[in-house]
Every structure is written in structure tokens, then in C-alpha cells.
Design an enzyme around this catalytic site. Sequence first.
Site, short mmCIF file in Angstrom:
data_model
loop_
_atom_site.label_atom_id
_atom_site.label_comp_id
_atom_site.label_asym_id
_atom_site.label_seq_id
_atom_site.Cartn_x
_atom_site.Cartn_y
_atom_site.Cartn_z
N GLU A 98 0.83 -1.20 0.00
CA GLU A 98 0.00 0.00 0.00
C GLU A 98 0.86 1.26 0.00
O GLU A 98 0.50 2.27 -0.60
CB GLU A 98 -0.94 0.00 1.21
CG GLU A 98 -1.99 -1.10 1.14
CD GLU A 98 -2.84 -1.15 2.39
OE1 GLU A 98 -4.05 -0.89 2.26
OE2 GLU A 98 -2.31 -1.44 3.48
N TYR A 104 -13.76 26.83 0.56
CA TYR A 104 -13.65 25.38 0.43
C TYR A 104 -12.50 24.95 -0.48
O TYR A 104 -11.98 23.85 -0.35
CB TYR A 104 -14.97 24.71 0.04
CG TYR A 104 -15.65 25.23 -1.20
CD1 TYR A 104 -15.25 24.83 -2.46
CD2 TYR A 104 -16.73 26.10 -1.10
CE1 TYR A 104 -15.90 25.29 -3.59
CE2 TYR A 104 -17.38 26.57 -2.22
CZ TYR A 104 -16.95 26.16 -3.46
OH TYR A 104 -17.59 26.62 -4.59
N GLU A 141 -8.20 5.48 10.63
CA GLU A 141 -8.67 6.21 11.82
C GLU A 141 -7.73 7.36 12.16
O GLU A 141 -8.16 8.49 12.42
CB GLU A 141 -8.77 5.25 13.02
CG GLU A 141 -9.84 4.19 12.88
CD GLU A 141 -9.39 2.92 12.15
OE1 GLU A 141 -10.11 1.92 12.25
OE2 GLU A 141 -8.33 2.94 11.49
N LYS A 185 -11.39 4.25 1.47
CA LYS A 185 -10.32 3.71 0.64
C LYS A 185 -10.96 2.82 -0.42
O LYS A 185 -11.64 1.84 -0.08
CB LYS A 185 -9.34 2.89 1.48
CG LYS A 185 -8.22 2.25 0.67
CD LYS A 185 -7.40 1.27 1.51
CE LYS A 185 -6.40 2.01 2.34
NZ LYS A 185 -5.41 1.08 2.94
#
Length: 118
Positions: free
Chosen positions: A20, A52, A71, A97
Site C-alpha cells: 500500500e 472550500y 482512523e 479507501k
Amino acid sequence: MTIRISRLRVYAYHGVLPQEGRVGNTYLLDIRLDLSDTAAALTDDLAATVDYGAVCSLVRREMATPSRLLESLAYRVAMSILQHFPKVARVTLSLDKDNPPVGGDIGAAGVEVVVGRH
């Protein structure tokens, strides 16, 4: 007043598995910014709200720093938004993901975090 940023797509390198960190993945973020006042609605002035576009730039910078866990990543991004934009009273951030390497047919895995000022 609430500002919503939907489906911000970022390619980044997060995860527990070594592959990853090498290959990377696509992440989708939905961000809700609850503002502390409604001045922008009354004044029609960008200075009275949160840009934004600037939030998206900050999120992309934060996403460039690798994390092992979603997290941890989601919390770090949400806290960074709070720290950089004082008009934001609370951030709700969903982070997904795409197609995570879990050995099965799954579209996405994700987390949601809510952080606010005390």
C-alpha cells in the site's frame, strides 16, 4: 451554516501492508464544516466564511503524509481543518479507501470522525 465538500478524490499512500505504501490507492472524502456563525449569508463576502478551495488544498497536503490506519489519518485531517480555519466549529469527515486489499470483493472501506471545538 454548513459547508459540504463531497467526494474529494485523492490518490495517496496509506495502509498497513508494504504494498500500500508503494502502490497507493484512491481515497474519497466527504467533509462537513459546521460554521460558528452565518455572517457570509448576510454579507455575501468570502472573508466571512471558509474557502472550500483552501480546505481542499489543506486536505491534499495532509493526505500526502502516510498513515498506517484510516482512523489516524481521518482524525489528523479533521484536526488540521479545525486548526487552520477558526470559523469552523465542528468537522465531520468521512474517508473511504477504494478497493482495499482485504482478499474479497469490496468497493471501499472507510471511517468517519467528528471533531469540534470545546
